[in-house]
Design an enzyme around this catalytic site. Structure first.
Site, PDB file in Angstrom:
ATOM      1  N   CYS A  24      -2.564   7.095  -8.330  1.00  0.00           N
ATOM      2  CA  CYS A  24      -3.203   8.377  -8.678  1.00  0.00           C
ATOM      3  C   CYS A  24      -3.639   9.225  -7.502  1.00  0.00           C
ATOM      4  O   CYS A  24      -3.586   8.690  -6.197  1.00  0.00           O
ATOM      5  CB  CYS A  24      -4.280   8.194  -9.525  1.00  0.00           C
ATOM      6  N   GLY A  51       0.946  11.530  -8.954  1.00  0.00           N
ATOM      7  CA  GLY A  51       0.667  11.256 -10.377  1.00  0.00           C
ATOM      8  C   GLY A  51       0.921  12.471 -11.023  1.00  0.00           C
ATOM      9  O   GLY A  51       0.558  13.494 -10.778  1.00  0.00           O
ATOM     10  N   ASN A 125      -8.284   6.143  -8.090  1.00  0.00           N
ATOM     11  CA  ASN A 125      -7.283   5.670  -7.620  1.00  0.00           C
ATOM     12  C   ASN A 125      -7.197   4.168  -7.376  1.00  0.00           C
ATOM     13  O   ASN A 125      -7.848   3.860  -6.480  1.00  0.00           O
ATOM     14  CB  ASN A 125      -6.716   6.599  -6.283  1.00  0.00           C
ATOM     15  N   GLY A 126      -5.897   3.524  -7.832  1.00  0.00           N
ATOM     16  CA  GLY A 126      -5.981   2.150  -7.536  1.00  0.00           C
ATOM     17  C   GLY A 126      -5.926   1.316  -8.728  1.00  0.00           C
ATOM     18  O   GLY A 126      -5.615   1.920 -10.127  1.00  0.00           O
ATOM     19  N   TYR A 271       6.944   4.809   1.189  1.00  0.00           N
ATOM     20  CA  TYR A 271       7.320   5.666   0.025  1.00  0.00           C
ATOM     21  C   TYR A 271       6.042   6.673  -0.569  1.00  0.00           C
ATOM     22  O   TYR A 271       6.350   7.775  -0.870  1.00  0.00           O
ATOM     23  CB  TYR A 271       8.038   4.967  -1.138  1.00  0.00           C
TER      24      TYR A 271
END
Length: 515
Positions: A24, A51, A125-126, A271
């Site tokens: 995210c 996201g 995020n995570g 990536y």
């Protein structure tokens, strides 16, 4: 009620195919006198790649927190009317890909929760690995009835953290955070706020990126440096692993809640992150170009043209061409918009597979021995269809080169790979994978070569998806999984009567008045 899009954005158009899904994106700003909702909007716009399922922004004017969130892209969720309604001097924004919990409106962020002295709005995020333990902790602290986000059907680890931050009358949110954060395990880059203060925190391993920036009137925190650039903020530093930052009218203060045990995700370099991002001093684009150079040295081939799989393979293909001396060329044209639609293709169109996304330049490909460079292979369906398409366009040979090692293990820290049973590299040799894809040859970069290109010590990186060595201890298998909270028999009962004090509208705003 008008119909809302369901958020199931169609990025991988191959039947049954699923690439590595991004983590995210989080953004926070403290800036009196600025239009903080619009700053958050543009910050999220820069983080959209992380996201695409839902987006949300919460703002505070010092007395009240408002949040607006919905399914879809940032540009689909917000318009001028929505942003103009989000007034204040603090904002927290989030764009989501679901690594825990389903793709539902209830799971969109920022999450909201009541605290002892006001309200908390939080973006994460995570992915936490001790979710089952946190469920027990929430039940222990708040009883059997579900409250807040959990009462409204939120099934994410983020909702558990929000519930734990409720605290008690004797603790400020900052004090509660310093008590809760050491209890979290796994990957978490958090941006949250109450009515008067912006907070940012990062797990002791620093798995996911989080940076701090300065504007003329305040401060910004964001997942990646391009989000600072887009709002005109200057880069100050990373939020350190194990650090809690608090920003209010008294300035910025920092507290360490855990010692540093750095294990940053190497796949951010491969990536996940934007090419124009800098992580721990290393420009991501430069790292990817170097991965291509290493790949050319490790797996040379006699060929006529080096071509990328757009867009993720382009920097590595540039490096491969430069190192090998083989000309670089664009052999595929990408439809930039097909992966951003809510419309599912018909069965007839789905049979065309990858052609909906990529189309060959036949005059470039015909009769050529090609080196096709991509960042990773997960299931292999896309690469298999791509090789078939290139041969149909007249390619004489197709040699595939991958700028990351074989993905053999799942990620529990915020990347949603396919299950291990679905990973093509699980149980097959590189030669067997190449044969399965229909390639004339296949070469992956070595783990050592990939890590060297990041210019980070191997001891400070997580490469578990390639090596199976997880830097953060994992619980038993039955306590892991994306849908753990939906499937588990939780020690939390039915929602309390009236759900909670939060008033929620679909695709609309939520307001909490300061008690």
């Amino acid at each position: 009620m008008p119909l809302r899009p369901d958020g199931r954005l169609n990025h991988d158009l191959m039947p049954g195919e699923k690439g590595p899904q991004d983590a995210c994106g989080v953004f926070g700003v403290w800036a009196p006198g600025e239009e903080v909702a619009k700053l958050a909007y543009f910050g999220l716009y820069a983080l959209q790649h992380r996201g695409q399922e839902s987006a949300g922004i919460a703002t505070s004017n010092g007395e009240q927190i408002l949040v607006y969130k919905d399914m879809g892209l940032v540009s689909q969720v917000f318009d001028e009317t929505a942003l103009n309604a989000l007034t204040g001097h603090i904002a927290v924004g989030h764009c989501r890909y679901s690594t825990t919990g389903g793709v539902t409106w209830e799971n969109a962020q920022p999450t909201l929760g009541a605290t002892a002295a006001g309200t908390v709005a939080l973006g994460h995020n995570g992915n936490l690995t001790n979710t089952a333990e946190l469920v027990n902790l929430v039940a222990e602290r708040h009883g059997a009835q579900r409250r807040g986000e959990l009462a409204r059907g939120n099934t994410t680890d983020t909702a558990l953290v929000t519930a734990l931050l409720a605290g008690d009358a004797d603790h400020t949110l900052e004090q509660t955070a310093l008590e809760v954060l050491p209890r979290l395990r796994g990957a978490f880059s958090l941006v949250f706020m109450d009515e008067r203060t912006l907070y940012a925190a990062r797990d002791p391993q620093g798995v996911r990126p989080l940076v701090l920036g300065r504007t003329q009137r305040g401060w910004v925190v964001a997942s990646e440096t391009p989000a600072l650039d887009i709002v005109g903020a200057s880069y100050v530093r990373e939020v350190e692993p194990g650090e809690l930052i608090c920003i209010d009218e008294d300035g910025l203060r920092s507290t360490r809640f855990a010692p540093v045990e750095r294990a940053g995700c190497v796949f951010e370099y491969v990536y996940l992150a934007r090419p124009d991002t800098t992580i721990k001093g290393r420009p991501v684009h430069a790292a990817r170009v170097e991965m291509g150079r290493v790949l050319a040295r490790e797996h040379p081939v006699d060929a006529d043209l080096v071509m990328p799989v757009p867009e993720s393979g382009t920097p590595a293909a540039t490096g491969y061409a430069a190192e090998s001396g083989i000309p670089f060329g664009q052999g595929l044209m990408k439809n930039a918009y097909v992966g951003r639609t809510f419309i599912q293709p018909s069965d007839t169109l789905r049979q065309l597979g990858i052609r909906l996304k990529l189309n060959p330049l036949r005059e470039v490909i015909r009769g050529k021995r090609l080196v096709v460079v991509d960042d990773s292979i997960v299931r292999g369906n896309t690469q298999r269809a791509l090789i078939r398409m290139l041969r149909e366009a007249g390619a004489a040979e197709v040699h595939v080169r991958i700028s990351s090692p074989p993905v053999e293990w799942p990620c529990f820290y915020g990347i949603d790979f396919a299950s291990r049973a679905e990973l093509i590299a699980n149980g097959l040799t590189v030669e067997e994978i190449g044969q399965s894809l229909g390639a004339d040859s296949l070469g992956y970069i070595s783990t050592e070569g990939m890590i060297a290109a990041t210019e980070q010590p191997a001891s400070q990186l997580c490469a578990a998806c390639f090596t199976g060595k997880y830097p953060i201890e994992l619980p038993e298998a039955d306590k892991l999984g994306k849908h753990l909270l939906e499937q588990a028999q939780l020690p939390l009962g039915a929602p309390e009567d009236g759900l909670s004090q939060l008033a929620v509208g679909v695709g609309g705003s939520t307001a909490l008045d300061h008690p």
